[in-house]
Design an enzyme around this catalytic site. Structure first.
Site, short mmCIF file in Angstrom:
data_model
loop_
_atom_site.label_atom_id
_atom_site.label_comp_id
_atom_site.label_asym_id
_atom_site.label_seq_id
_atom_site.Cartn_x
_atom_site.Cartn_y
_atom_site.Cartn_z
N SER A 246 0.74 -1.09 0.28
CA SER A 246 0.01 -0.09 0.21
C SER A 246 0.69 1.41 -0.10
CB SER A 246 -0.91 0.41 1.07
OG SER A 246 0.05 0.02 2.82
N ASP A 247 0.38 2.68 -0.49
CA ASP A 247 0.93 3.86 -0.10
C ASP A 247 0.80 4.30 0.83
OD1 ASP A 247 1.82 5.72 -0.46
OD2 ASP A 247 1.95 6.21 -2.13
N TRP A 248 1.93 4.77 1.50
CA TRP A 248 1.41 5.41 3.21
C TRP A 248 0.72 5.23 4.34
CZ3 TRP A 248 5.09 2.07 0.98
CH2 TRP A 248 6.38 2.08 1.70
N ALA A 250 -2.66 4.39 2.68
CA ALA A 250 -3.11 4.29 2.01
C ALA A 250 -4.21 3.39 2.30
CB ALA A 250 -2.84 3.88 0.04
#
Ligand code: BGC
Length: 681
Positions: A246-248, A250
């Site tokens: 995941s993006d940080w 997200a």
């Protein structure tokens, strides 16, 4: 010498099958997967200390470590560990040099290895939909073909060092405004033709080992829990064998633990939210996801752990290196090749030292370093050459550098953006398309004091030039050029290097000409936080061409200190059928007086079509280097896939029978040779 650690690792190899590096990778994966307890699997699903996965001591699973980012490795946010700062991605894209992107991938991966990490959180390959996106500088281009070619080159380079590349942000994270909550409303054809190709290519052609899900929703569903995007398209259709991270944070607004697991999100970073152990245990107990789902996600991470050699003897892995003269020279080469000469009236450039006594170097960005700011792609290099330093060093003992334009033979103004709030930075879109007011005044005032004024722009995105472009004889787009930026700029200005960069993005005259800026609905989105991609496939030059809008500088444009003549277009056949290939050749001659490089661009137009298509689409490019009077023949191969569009009704790529046109040129608006052929179906 006796090394206890090494001796121990030898003993382990003999103990468990997955530790044996001679065993086939998939067998190692399955062996390790079987040994993990449910609790251990849960632990592997989320990050620890921002950049690592959790250690599983019982089985000797070390933390898998990943660092940003697209322009240099950033192991910490304080800059204690220095690494090479490479030019911003848009600058690298402006080189149109696939080999350089590959070399960059290798070099940055060596730096990742040297700091003991396993994955690079890059390249960022979102399409540049609008020049206002705060992260335009971190992405490569507005064109899907160029984007794909460069992405494949970077990923191949990175992974050649047994370092995982993490292509990001999947997908349609094309603006920063409301990035955690907005929904990109985009059609299937648009995804297939514009936004997917670089991701698809990086998976299918370069076997990218990881992909980062986006913050935003895509057609109403967050990237991290989007089963269609992750399971069906990425894994099902493209055959992705790596893992999704995941993006940080997200996952913060995603529906549930099980929606992320089912969609195929393996790793939640940087900490456990949806993949909190208790939430996982509860959801598992209530059978909201199956162990099969979980195993598939875990298997992907384990596979990459083996691919990067997490369990193998360090000596058997490629060696890392950092801040080497080679990496610094490569950084300079990318900057030099990426700089785009936008305007050069009366050949005011290159500057001839022998004819000059005094040069005024002014403007705010002459004395600015650019490695900091911009967000997660910030860097901490061992040094950075500012433009003023690069020029001063070159002129030492030959030309005096002053700061008063009226006393100078030539003035060089450094203007642009600086990764400050609202100026090329992650998390915010740009606040203005223009340069800051004080810079516009400085340019207009200076040109009155000294008509021999050159503007050098340092920015990672197009800026408005309308107020001053007609008044200045020369403009150079220098982007953010990495730790050697000042030297690279000086080499271009004084002609040690002949500019060969070409714009990877259209520079519009005014923002309202840009495809995403038709209404609030298209940017930054409506009151329900939906961003409608109403322009569909007409992104970048596809929009300007179709709507007959004259850009300030078109896609693919860039001047040189020499001239190139294009001649002798030949098509191997008049008609092709089925999977037959057409070979297109053209001769290019350096008809000027200096050694130089040219990017020959091939566009294709479908003359008759049952659906709306762009007037031209890039389907090939070659960068060549020629001495004066030297000639080279470039060739391109065209197949059915280059003629196809995505048909939403059948859900397939379709190449329709009929006539097509080949356009060979020096930019998307500077077509030098044209030819026609027929596709017989
Ligand atoms: C960015 C990512 C980056 C991550 C880790 C996020 O805010 O969107 O591109 O890799 O942070 O720094």
């Amino acid at each position: 010498m006796f090394d206890l650690r090494k001796e121990r690792s030898k003993i382990k190899v003999l103990t468990l099958p997955f530790m044996d590096s001679n065993l086939e990778a998939e067998k190692r994966v399955e062996d390790l997967l079987e040994r993990l307890t449910l609790h251990e699997k849960f632990r592997l699903l989320s990050g620890r200390k921002r950049w690592h996965t959790k250690r599983i001591r019982r089985l000797g699973i070390k933390p898998f470590t990943m660092f940003d980012g697209p322009h240099g490795v950033r192991p910490d946010r304080e800059g204690k560990i220095k690494t090479t700062y490479f030019p911003s991605s848009i600058c690298r894209a402006a080189t149109w040099n696939v080999e350089l992107s590959n070399k960059f991938g290798i070099a940055i991966a060596q730096e990742i290895r040297d700091v003991g990490a396993h994955m690079l959180l890059a390249p960022g390959i979102n399409i540049q939909r609008t020049p206002m996106c705060g992260r335009t500088f971190e992405y490569q281009t507005e064109d899907p073909y160029l984007n794909k070619e460069l992405a494949v080159a970077v990923v191949t380079g990175v992974q050649s060092q047994r370092v995982a590349a993490c292509i990001k942000h999947f997908i349609c994270n094309n603006q920063e405004t409301n990035r955690h909550t907005s929904s990109s409303e985009v059609s299937e054809r648009t995804l297939q033709e514009i936004y997917y190709p670089a991701f698809k290519g990086a998976v299918e052609e370069a076997d990218a080992w990881s992909i980062m899900s986006c913050y935003n929703k895509v057609n109403g569903i967050y990237g991290s829990e989007n089963e269609h995007l992750l399971r069906e398209v990425l894994m099902g259709e493209w055959g992705f064998r790596g893992f999704v991270v995941s993006d940080w944070v997200a996952t913060r607004y995603t529906k549930s633990t099980e929606s992320c697991i089912k969609a195929g999100l393996t790793l939640e970073m940087p900490i456990a939210i949806k993949y909190n152990i208790f939430r996982l245990a509860q959801a598992y107990k209530e059978r909201r996801f199956t162990e099969k789902n979980l195993n598939d996600n875990i298997r992907r991470l384990l596979r990459v752990m083996f691919l990067v050699g997490l369990f193998d003897d360090e000596d058997a892995l490629p060696k890392g290196s950092r801040n080497t003269p080679e990496h610094q020279a490569l950084s300079r080469e990318i900057a030099e090749e990426g700089i785009v000469l936008l305007k050069n009236e009366s050949n005011i450039l290159p500057l001839d030292m022998k004819k000059l006594k005094k040069i005024a170097v002014i403007g705010p960005t002459a004395i600015k370093k650019t490695h900091l700011g911009g967000g997660s792609s910030s860097n901490y290099p061992p040094y950075e050459i500012k433009p003023i330093i690069g020029i001063t060093e070159k002129c030492k003992g030959k030309v005096e550098i002053i700061n008063s334009p009226s006393d100078a033979d030539i003035t060089v103004i450094f203007a642009g953006l600086r990764h400050q709030e609202g100026m090329d930075i992650e998390g915010e879109d740009k606040v203005s398309f223009g340069l800051p007011e004080d810079q516009v005044s400085l340019i207009t005032k200076t040109i009155k004091d000294n008509p021999n004024t050159i503007v050098v722009l340092t920015s990672g995105s197009p800026v408005s030039m309308i107020e001053w472009i007609d008044k200045v004889p020369a403009v150079v787009q220098a982007w953010y050029g990495g730790l050697e930026a000042g030297n690279a700029i000086a080499n271009i200005l004084f002609g040690d290097v002949n500019p060969s960069g070409k714009l990877p993005i259209t520079f519009p005259k005014v923002l309202s000409d840009s495809p995403a800026h038709v209404s609030e609905r298209t940017f930054p989105g409506d009151e329900n936080l939906r961003v409608f991609y109403d322009e569909g496939i007409f992104v970048g030059y596809r929009h300007y061409d179709t709507n007959r809008i004259e850009p300030l500088f078109p896609f693919g444009y860039g001047l040189s200190y020499t001239k190139f003549t294009y001649e002798n277009l030949k098509l191997s056949k008049e008609k092709i059928a089925g999977n037959e290939k057409l070979v297109v050749t053209a001769d290019v001659v350096n008809s000027g007086e200096k050694f130089g490089a040219e990017v020959i661009q091939q566009y294709i137009r479908d003359i008759e079509s049952s659906v709306e298509r762009p007037l031209k689409e890039l389907k090939g490019f070659k960068k060549i280097r020629l001495q004066p009077s030297e000639k080279s023949t470039v060739s391109f191969e065209i197949g059915k896939e280059d003629l196809s569009f995505f048909d939403e009704t059948s859900g397939n790529w379709v190449a329709e029978k009929g006539k097509f046109e080949i356009l060979i040129g020096a930019s998307s608006r500077d077509v030098r040779l044209q030819g026609k052929f027929e596709f017989l179906g």
